[in-house]
Design a protein around this motif. Sequence first.
Motif, short mmCIF file in Angstrom:
data_model
loop_
_atom_site.label_atom_id
_atom_site.label_comp_id
_atom_site.label_asym_id
_atom_site.label_seq_id
_atom_site.Cartn_x
_atom_site.Cartn_y
_atom_site.Cartn_z
N THR A 177 0.84 -1.20 0.00
CA THR A 177 0.00 0.00 0.00
C THR A 177 0.87 1.24 0.00
O THR A 177 1.82 1.34 0.77
N THR A 191 -0.79 10.42 -7.35
CA THR A 191 -1.60 9.37 -6.75
C THR A 191 -2.69 8.90 -7.71
O THR A 191 -2.92 7.70 -7.86
N ARG A 192 -3.34 9.84 -8.36
CA ARG A 192 -4.40 9.47 -9.32
C ARG A 192 -3.82 8.68 -10.49
O ARG A 192 -4.39 7.70 -10.93
N ARG A 221 -1.01 6.92 -10.49
CA ARG A 221 -0.51 5.64 -9.99
C ARG A 221 -1.65 4.66 -9.73
O ARG A 221 -1.49 3.46 -9.90
N SER A 222 -2.81 5.17 -9.33
CA SER A 222 -3.93 4.28 -9.02
C SER A 222 -4.45 3.55 -10.25
O SER A 222 -5.06 2.51 -10.14
N THR A 223 -4.19 4.09 -11.44
CA THR A 223 -4.61 3.40 -12.66
C THR A 223 -3.65 2.28 -13.02
O THR A 223 -4.04 1.32 -13.68
N ALA A 237 -1.95 -1.07 -3.66
CA ALA A 237 -3.05 -0.14 -3.39
C ALA A 237 -2.48 1.26 -3.25
O ALA A 237 -1.46 1.46 -2.61
N THR A 238 -3.11 2.23 -3.88
CA THR A 238 -2.67 3.61 -3.79
C THR A 238 -3.79 4.43 -3.17
O THR A 238 -4.91 4.42 -3.67
N GLN A 239 -3.50 5.12 -2.07
CA GLN A 239 -4.52 5.88 -1.36
C GLN A 239 -4.06 7.32 -1.18
O GLN A 239 -2.87 7.60 -1.03
#
Length: 59
Positions: free
Chosen positions: A5, A35-36, A38-40, A48-50
Amino acid sequence: MYDRTIVNVDSIEGLVSNPKHAAYCTSKAGIHGLTRGRSTVAPKASVATQLRRGGSTPT
């Protein structure tokens, strides 16, 4: 299930500019975009990227 994470701490100033804090706003906007983005990619790598938005702290 994710193996790892990544948690990034953001600020509201990453979304709303403040002329007195230009460098801070720019760095937080960069964290938000990173973050946005990386979340893709992260679900394919079991990461998990939060993004957590911190609150104000009176000093």
